[in-house]
Motif scaffolding. Sequence first.
Motif, mmCIF file in Angstrom:
data_model
loop_
_atom_site.group_PDB
_atom_site.id
_atom_site.type_symbol
_atom_site.label_atom_id
_atom_site.label_comp_id
_atom_site.label_asym_id
_atom_site.label_seq_id
_atom_site.Cartn_x
_atom_site.Cartn_y
_atom_site.Cartn_z
ATOM 1 N N LEU A 65 0.827 -1.200 0.000
ATOM 2 C CA LEU A 65 0.000 0.000 0.000
ATOM 3 C C LEU A 65 0.864 1.254 0.000
ATOM 4 C CD1 LEU A 65 -3.066 0.664 0.198
ATOM 5 C CD2 LEU A 65 -2.734 0.849 2.671
ATOM 6 N N GLN A 66 0.479 2.228 -0.821
ATOM 7 C CA GLN A 66 1.224 3.469 -0.906
ATOM 8 C C GLN A 66 0.750 4.467 0.144
ATOM 9 O OE1 GLN A 66 3.895 3.996 -3.060
ATOM 10 N NE2 GLN A 66 3.546 1.773 -3.270
ATOM 11 N N PRO A 67 1.678 5.182 0.804
ATOM 12 C CA PRO A 67 1.263 6.261 1.712
ATOM 13 C C PRO A 67 0.386 7.265 0.967
ATOM 14 C CG PRO A 67 3.616 5.827 1.930
ATOM 15 C CD PRO A 67 3.143 5.048 0.734
ATOM 16 N N GLY A 68 -0.673 7.698 1.612
ATOM 17 C CA GLY A 68 -1.603 8.632 0.977
ATOM 18 C C GLY A 68 -2.752 7.965 0.269
ATOM 19 N N ALA A 69 -2.685 6.652 0.080
ATOM 20 C CA ALA A 69 -3.817 5.944 -0.535
ATOM 21 C C ALA A 69 -4.998 5.925 0.436
ATOM 22 C CB ALA A 69 -3.417 4.523 -0.901
ATOM 23 N N ALA A 70 -6.184 5.789 -0.113
ATOM 24 C CA ALA A 70 -7.395 5.654 0.698
ATOM 25 C C ALA A 70 -7.813 4.195 0.714
ATOM 26 C CB ALA A 70 -8.515 6.514 0.127
ATOM 27 N N VAL A 71 -8.092 3.689 1.907
ATOM 28 C CA VAL A 71 -8.566 2.316 2.055
ATOM 29 C C VAL A 71 -9.954 2.376 2.674
ATOM 30 C CG1 VAL A 71 -8.110 0.034 3.014
ATOM 31 C CG2 VAL A 71 -6.194 1.550 2.439
ATOM 32 N N LEU A 72 -10.916 1.760 1.994
ATOM 33 C CA LEU A 72 -12.312 1.765 2.438
ATOM 34 C C LEU A 72 -12.797 0.331 2.582
ATOM 35 C CD1 LEU A 72 -13.508 4.324 -0.260
ATOM 36 C CD2 LEU A 72 -13.202 4.869 2.163
ATOM 37 N N HIS A 73 -13.538 0.055 3.643
ATOM 38 C CA HIS A 73 -14.248 -1.222 3.683
ATOM 39 C C HIS A 73 -15.747 -0.963 3.534
ATOM 40 C CE1 HIS A 73 -16.096 -1.095 7.698
ATOM 41 N NE2 HIS A 73 -14.948 -0.712 8.229
ATOM 42 N N CYS A 74 -16.496 -2.020 3.256
ATOM 43 C CA CYS A 74 -17.912 -1.876 2.899
ATOM 44 C C CYS A 74 -18.854 -2.453 3.948
ATOM 45 C CB CYS A 74 -18.178 -2.570 1.559
ATOM 46 S SG CYS A 74 -17.246 -1.899 0.183
ATOM 47 N N ALA A 75 -18.369 -2.670 5.157
ATOM 48 C CA ALA A 75 -19.158 -3.352 6.180
ATOM 49 C C ALA A 75 -19.930 -2.344 7.025
ATOM 50 C CB ALA A 75 -18.257 -4.190 7.070
ATOM 51 N N GLY A 76 -21.247 -2.409 6.945
ATOM 52 C CA GLY A 76 -22.071 -1.478 7.692
ATOM 53 C C GLY A 76 -22.016 -1.674 9.189
ATOM 54 N N ALA A 77 -21.663 -2.867 9.636
ATOM 55 C CA ALA A 77 -21.633 -3.159 11.067
ATOM 56 C C ALA A 77 -20.294 -2.841 11.720
ATOM 57 C CB ALA A 77 -21.968 -4.633 11.306
ATOM 58 N N ARG A 78 -19.317 -2.397 10.925
ATOM 59 C CA ARG A 78 -17.971 -2.148 11.449
ATOM 60 C C ARG A 78 -17.547 -0.704 11.197
ATOM 61 N NH1 ARG A 78 -15.440 -7.196 12.718
ATOM 62 N NH2 ARG A 78 -17.158 -8.707 12.764
ATOM 63 N N SER A 79 -16.726 -0.174 12.087
ATOM 64 C CA SER A 79 -16.262 1.205 11.987
ATOM 65 C C SER A 79 -14.981 1.276 11.152
ATOM 66 C CB SER A 79 -15.983 1.760 13.386
ATOM 67 O OG SER A 79 -14.742 1.273 13.873
ATOM 68 N N PRO A 80 -14.499 2.497 10.842
ATOM 69 C CA PRO A 80 -13.218 2.619 10.140
ATOM 70 C C PRO A 80 -12.041 2.060 10.919
ATOM 71 C CG PRO A 80 -14.459 4.675 9.996
ATOM 72 C CD PRO A 80 -15.183 3.803 10.980
ATOM 73 N N ASP A 81 -12.182 1.893 12.230
ATOM 74 C CA ASP A 81 -11.080 1.386 13.041
ATOM 75 C C ASP A 81 -10.654 -0.020 12.651
ATOM 76 O OD1 ASP A 81 -11.004 3.740 14.430
ATOM 77 O OD2 ASP A 81 -12.221 3.008 16.114
ATOM 78 N N ILE A 89 1.156 3.228 7.941
ATOM 79 C CA ILE A 89 2.062 3.523 6.823
ATOM 80 C C ILE A 89 1.600 4.759 6.055
ATOM 81 C CG2 ILE A 89 2.903 1.160 6.617
ATOM 82 C CD1 ILE A 89 0.457 2.381 4.055
ATOM 83 N N GLY A 90 0.689 5.550 6.669
ATOM 84 C CA GLY A 90 0.290 6.820 6.081
ATOM 85 C C GLY A 90 -0.898 6.770 5.151
ATOM 86 N N ALA A 91 -1.617 5.668 5.152
ATOM 87 C CA ALA A 91 -2.844 5.593 4.355
ATOM 88 C C ALA A 91 -4.003 6.219 5.131
ATOM 89 C CB ALA A 91 -3.158 4.157 3.995
ATOM 90 N N HIS A 92 -5.056 6.571 4.414
ATOM 91 C CA HIS A 92 -6.258 7.144 5.007
ATOM 92 C C HIS A 92 -7.359 6.094 4.954
ATOM 93 C CE1 HIS A 92 -4.075 10.881 4.630
ATOM 94 N NE2 HIS A 92 -3.944 10.666 3.332
ATOM 95 N N VAL A 93 -8.135 5.969 6.024
ATOM 96 C CA VAL A 93 -9.080 4.861 6.108
ATOM 97 C C VAL A 93 -10.501 5.354 6.333
ATOM 98 C CG1 VAL A 93 -7.254 3.392 7.030
ATOM 99 C CG2 VAL A 93 -8.860 4.472 8.604
ATOM 100 N N GLY A 94 -11.437 4.539 5.879
ATOM 101 C CA GLY A 94 -12.847 4.867 6.058
ATOM 102 C C GLY A 94 -13.731 3.684 5.751
ATOM 103 N N VAL A 95 -15.021 3.881 5.968
ATOM 104 C CA VAL A 95 -16.020 2.875 5.635
ATOM 105 C C VAL A 95 -16.972 3.483 4.622
ATOM 106 C CG1 VAL A 95 -17.308 3.511 7.715
ATOM 107 C CG2 VAL A 95 -17.909 1.428 6.516
ATOM 108 N N MET A 96 -17.326 2.708 3.609
ATOM 109 C CA MET A 96 -18.246 3.129 2.555
ATOM 110 C C MET A 96 -19.272 2.011 2.400
ATOM 111 S SD MET A 96 -17.420 3.985 -1.459
ATOM 112 C CE MET A 96 -17.227 2.238 -1.893
ATOM 113 N N HIS A 97 -20.407 2.154 3.091
ATOM 114 C CA HIS A 97 -21.413 1.086 3.098
ATOM 115 C C HIS A 97 -22.519 1.411 2.106
ATOM 116 C CE1 HIS A 97 -24.984 -1.088 4.979
ATOM 117 N NE2 HIS A 97 -24.181 -2.022 4.521
#
Length: 265
Positions: A65-81, A89-97
Amino acid sequence: MNVAIVGRGRVGTALASALRDAGIPCQHMPGRRLSEKPIASADVVILAVSDPVIRACAQQLLAWLQPGAAVLHCAGARSPDELVACRTIGAHVGVMHPLVSFADPERPPSLRGATFITAGDAPAIRAAQGVAHALGATVVVTPIHGPVYHALVALVANGTVALANAAIPTLERLGLERRHAEHAIAALLKTVAENVETLGVPKALTGPMARGDAAAIAAHRTALRQSAPDAAAAYDAIAPLVLRCAIDTGLPAERASELRAALSR
């Protein structure tokens, strides 16, 4: 925007297909066999994997994974944590349900007009907005992901299917061919969805409960007990919620009392 989607299930397959149709470069791979090149070249990595393996999958991304990339998961029951490892490693994280019903991987639903409920780091949210915009979807940014939120949206989506499943066999016994019954119920549900969108709730409620027609409700229950016990049980289980909805529309107290009496007999 270069996107890598991890997970070949119904959600991942639908997202990959829709992004490619929209002209967005998209690499799609199974969660069990991650590939270096797609991950290393991706601006956005979407984890469309089952909830229990999100953290482990995020850990596997760290090698490429490259620093600055965005990583999203799609699980409505889980948080970005769930993706906290990627932050190291400098990536940005979130959830997109996606609030979408993904029933058939061979015939993925249209995502145009859908709503994606999103939360996380600001750059990750912007990435989710870019994905949604490309798909003709809407993003609502709010940190509500978790069991309560997920239970409510599952109740609406899957409860609707379960109610249709309770009704359609009896409609068949009454003489409707199954394909006609399914088409008719689907068309009915589309009008309900349109009413919810245009009128909101509880104003979208219609039918005898909304009118305060206790005689019709009593007749419903008698007929269903005689002809369709399973549907009768579903009717009785949901009727108090329908009555609550009718009361919220301003149903007079006297009519509400009559309906309660009809439901108690």
